[in-house]
Scaffold this motif. Structure first.
Motif, mmCIF file in Angstrom:
data_model
loop_
_atom_site.group_PDB
_atom_site.id
_atom_site.type_symbol
_atom_site.label_atom_id
_atom_site.label_comp_id
_atom_site.label_asym_id
_atom_site.label_seq_id
_atom_site.Cartn_x
_atom_site.Cartn_y
_atom_site.Cartn_z
ATOM 1 N N GLN A 15 -28.288 -10.239 -67.777
ATOM 2 C CA GLN A 15 -27.631 -8.976 -68.115
ATOM 3 C C GLN A 15 -27.415 -8.846 -69.624
ATOM 4 O O GLN A 15 -27.264 -7.739 -70.147
ATOM 5 N N HIS A 16 -27.372 -9.978 -70.319
ATOM 6 C CA HIS A 16 -27.096 -9.982 -71.760
ATOM 7 C C HIS A 16 -28.338 -10.293 -72.595
ATOM 8 O O HIS A 16 -28.241 -10.486 -73.813
ATOM 9 N N ASN A 19 -28.948 -7.728 -75.372
ATOM 10 C CA ASN A 19 -27.854 -7.409 -76.302
ATOM 11 C C ASN A 19 -28.319 -7.614 -77.748
ATOM 12 O O ASN A 19 -29.157 -8.486 -78.010
ATOM 13 N N TRP A 23 -27.624 -14.229 -78.570
ATOM 14 C CA TRP A 23 -27.081 -15.189 -77.596
ATOM 15 C C TRP A 23 -28.038 -16.364 -77.397
ATOM 16 O O TRP A 23 -29.256 -16.194 -77.351
ATOM 17 N N CYS A 53 -15.745 -8.640 -67.577
ATOM 18 C CA CYS A 53 -16.919 -9.114 -68.321
ATOM 19 C C CYS A 53 -17.821 -7.944 -68.683
ATOM 20 O O CYS A 53 -18.335 -7.849 -69.811
ATOM 21 N N HIS A 54 -18.013 -7.040 -67.725
ATOM 22 C CA HIS A 54 -18.840 -5.859 -67.985
ATOM 23 C C HIS A 54 -18.190 -4.965 -69.051
ATOM 24 O O HIS A 54 -18.869 -4.415 -69.925
ATOM 25 N N ALA A 57 -18.673 -6.477 -72.429
ATOM 26 C CA ALA A 57 -20.087 -6.370 -72.803
ATOM 27 C C ALA A 57 -20.405 -4.966 -73.314
ATOM 28 O O ALA A 57 -21.045 -4.795 -74.366
ATOM 29 N N PHE A 61 -20.483 -6.382 -76.935
ATOM 30 C CA PHE A 61 -21.746 -7.114 -77.030
ATOM 31 C C PHE A 61 -22.960 -6.184 -77.111
ATOM 32 O O PHE A 61 -24.034 -6.604 -77.536
ATOM 33 N N GLU A 62 -22.779 -4.907 -76.708
ATOM 34 C CA GLU A 62 -23.855 -3.931 -76.841
ATOM 35 C C GLU A 62 -23.713 -3.097 -78.110
ATOM 36 O O GLU A 62 -24.530 -2.196 -78.349
ATOM 37 N N LYS A 78 -23.717 -17.960 -74.371
ATOM 38 C CA LYS A 78 -23.308 -17.339 -73.106
ATOM 39 C C LYS A 78 -23.450 -18.356 -71.978
ATOM 40 O O LYS A 78 -24.476 -19.040 -71.859
#
Length: 564
Positions: A15-16, A19, A23, A53-54, A57, A61-62, A78
């Protein structure tokens, strides 16, 4: 540009992977870079189903500006806490020591290049809110402290490592005689925090505590303790009527944000449901309450329908969010329900599920829970119980079918050995008690898949996804699968399960036993060296690996006569 997570198998890490944050996974390369560049490590630990967490993010993180700060000053790592529970245990404990507050996810820790943490928190917002500092301000401050106060950090790190070493599962002296005083004390302590009205222990947020309830249920039989039995049965009944239980599809969410089980944190975890499946089955045996049998049947059905991979393993979790909104898949508008049901069905469903009251989810929508018992509605509407039950069943079927057309929450389909062990135990127990061959077949199929895929050269692997099994297994993996093999044999004997149980037990003893002080370490003797080697006898959301191992090894010894 993609970062260094693109080759990982964890859905959470993937999912990351796009980004703007650079990471890295936790590995030798990322730790070497921190040492060579003399940069602190920003360690972020979470999991796929985690709502906050979402949120972090999406906010940070985005965001290109926040990512630029992270990339300039830190080596960013991560970690999926479900794949690396060893790291999660260590850094959650360190977080508590540094902040004197309980942790959670996302866990945000700042480490020296040797892995020693010097500052931490959980969720940080991008802007000042929730009485928390803005994450960009935190990043700038930590970078300055690391550059300008290295001596103080070094001294703090030495002290923290010493405290971690002292806290790493110190054992008491073995008792000369076993007695039941600790059992009575445990029951008394639980009674002191028991919620007599709503069931459960403590106030919001309220967790199911299946391990404690399982203890109380057994203790009530052993000691003839009627209050212990009441605590269990009342709690299980209130949970089954609450919104923590999916009233349409079965299965339990992780916890309730309120004290009366109505509004959950909507993620569904495999481990909770494996433990609760076995517990509701045992409670049905003891009480005969048909509600508990209903919960077992629906939860087992949910596992087969939504949590089983094509190869028979059980998936890890379902997200709390869909379409970037928590709970959107599960909640309803009243007009939506009116359009789907007949007037007769709605007349039963509205009071039963609280649709005749004000919205209970963020004052905008309704999350279903049992507000009024069906028996009372039948009386007030001059219906016989069977007719009321038929109307409710028809309405639930229509609502479920309509909900299936919505955008589904994300599913973390990685297969974890330990959590699969807990679910195999639950499914096998339910299959034996309720005479369900399909549930037994599902449990056996999962065990066969794990044995074929996760057992390599006399040792176990922890995780599987996308054709790849990897990661050195932990104590909980060995212990939970050993327990599951024993439960399978009680449902239906297969020689292959006995053989696997013996192999698991032998490997557990060889790889984890503390021969000097007794008990088992969480990581194997040849595991990666970390700043602490955790060991615990304490139950948390899942039972202690030491507790499961003690129970399962004792039982296996009785079956095989192998005294070691």
């Amino acid at each position: 540009m993609a970062n260094h997570l693109t080759s990982e198998t964890s859905p959470y890490l993937l999912q990351h992977a796009d980004n703007p944050v650079d990471w890295y996974p936790w590995n030798a390369e990322s730790l070497r870079l921190a040492r060579e560049q003399d940069k602190p490590i920003l360690l972020s630990i979470g999991y796929s189903a985690c709502h906050w967490c979402h949120v972090m993010a999406h906010e940070s993180f985005e965001d290109a500006e926040v990512a630029a700060l992270m990339n300039a000053h830190f080596i960013n790592i991560k970690v999926d806490r479900e794949e690396r529970p060893d790291l999660d245990q260590i850094y959650q404990a360190a977080h508590y020591m540094l902040t004197q507050r309980s942790g959670g996810w996302p866990l945000t820790m700042f480490l020296s290049p040797d892995g020693t943490p010097f500052f931490g928190g959980t969720y940080f917002p991008k802007w000042n809110s929730h009485n928390l500092p803005a994450f960009p301000d935190v990043l700038r401050h930590i970078a300055t402290v690391y550059q300008e106060h290295r001596d103080e950090l070094t001294a703090q790190n030495r002290e923290l490592l010493a405290v971690l070493a002292r806290s790493a599962g110190q054992l008491g002296q073995p008792a000369d005689v076993l007695h039941d005083a600790p059992l009575k004390a445990a029951s008394t302590q639980l009674a002191e925090t028991f919620d007599h009205e709503h069931g459960g222990f403590g106030d919001a947020p309220k967790f199911p505590h299946p391990v404690e309830l399982d203890f109380l249920l057994r203790h009530s039989r052993l000691a003839g303790d009627a209050h212990a039995e009441h605590m269990v049965l009342h709690t299980l009944e209130q949970m089954a009527h609450g919104g923590i239980y999916d009233q349409l599809g079965g299965g339990f969410c992780r916890y309730s944000v309120d004290g009366y089980w109505n509004i959950p944190h909507f993620e569904k975890m495999l481990y909770d449901n494996g433990l609760l499946l076995a517990l509701y089955c045992d409670a049905w045996q003891q009480s005969g309450n048909p509600l508990f049998a209903h919960v077992v049947e629906e939860t087992a059905g949910w596992v087969q329908r939504e949590m089983t991979t094509a190869n028979g393993g059980f998936c890890s979790s379902l997200d709390a969010d869909s379409e970037h909104e928590e709970g959107k898949f599960y909640v309803w508008q009243r007009d939506e329900v009116l359009d789907l049901l007949t007037p007769e069905e709605f007349a039963v469903v509205a009071p039963h599920f609280g649709l005749d009251l004000a919205p209970n989810f963020e004052q905008l929508a309704w999350h279903l829970h049992v507000s009024v018992p069906l028996s009372r509605i039948a009386v007030s509407h001059h219906l016989n119980p069977d007719s009321a039950g038929d109307l409710l069943a028809s309405a639930r079927s229509k609502l479920f079918a309509a909900r299936e057309q919505r955008v589904r929450p994300g599913r973390d389909d990685k297969v974890l050995s330990s959590w699969n062990g807990l679910m195999i135990t639950g499914m096998a127990r339910a299959a034996r008690v309720m005479q369900r061959r399909d549930w037994l077949h599902a449990a056996q199929r999962a065990m066969d898949f794990l044995r074929a895929t996760m057992w390599r050269d006399g040792r176990l692997l922890a995780a599987y996804r996308g054709g790849k099994a990897h990661l050195n297994a932990y104590l909980d993996d060995y212990a939970a699968l050993l327990q599951a093999a024993l439960e399978l044999m009680q449902a239906e004997f297969r020689a292959v399960d006995l053989e696997f149980a013996i192999q698991l037990a032998d490997a557990l003893l060889a790889g984890f036993e503390d021969k000097e002080d007794g008990g088992f370490f969480f990581t194997s003797h040849d595991h990666e060296a970390l700043i602490q080697r955790p060991r615990s006898g304490q139950d948390n959301a899942v039972p202690s690996g030491n507790g499961i191992a003690a129970w399962a090894l004792q039982r296996l010894a009785a079956i095989t006569g192998k005294q070691e």
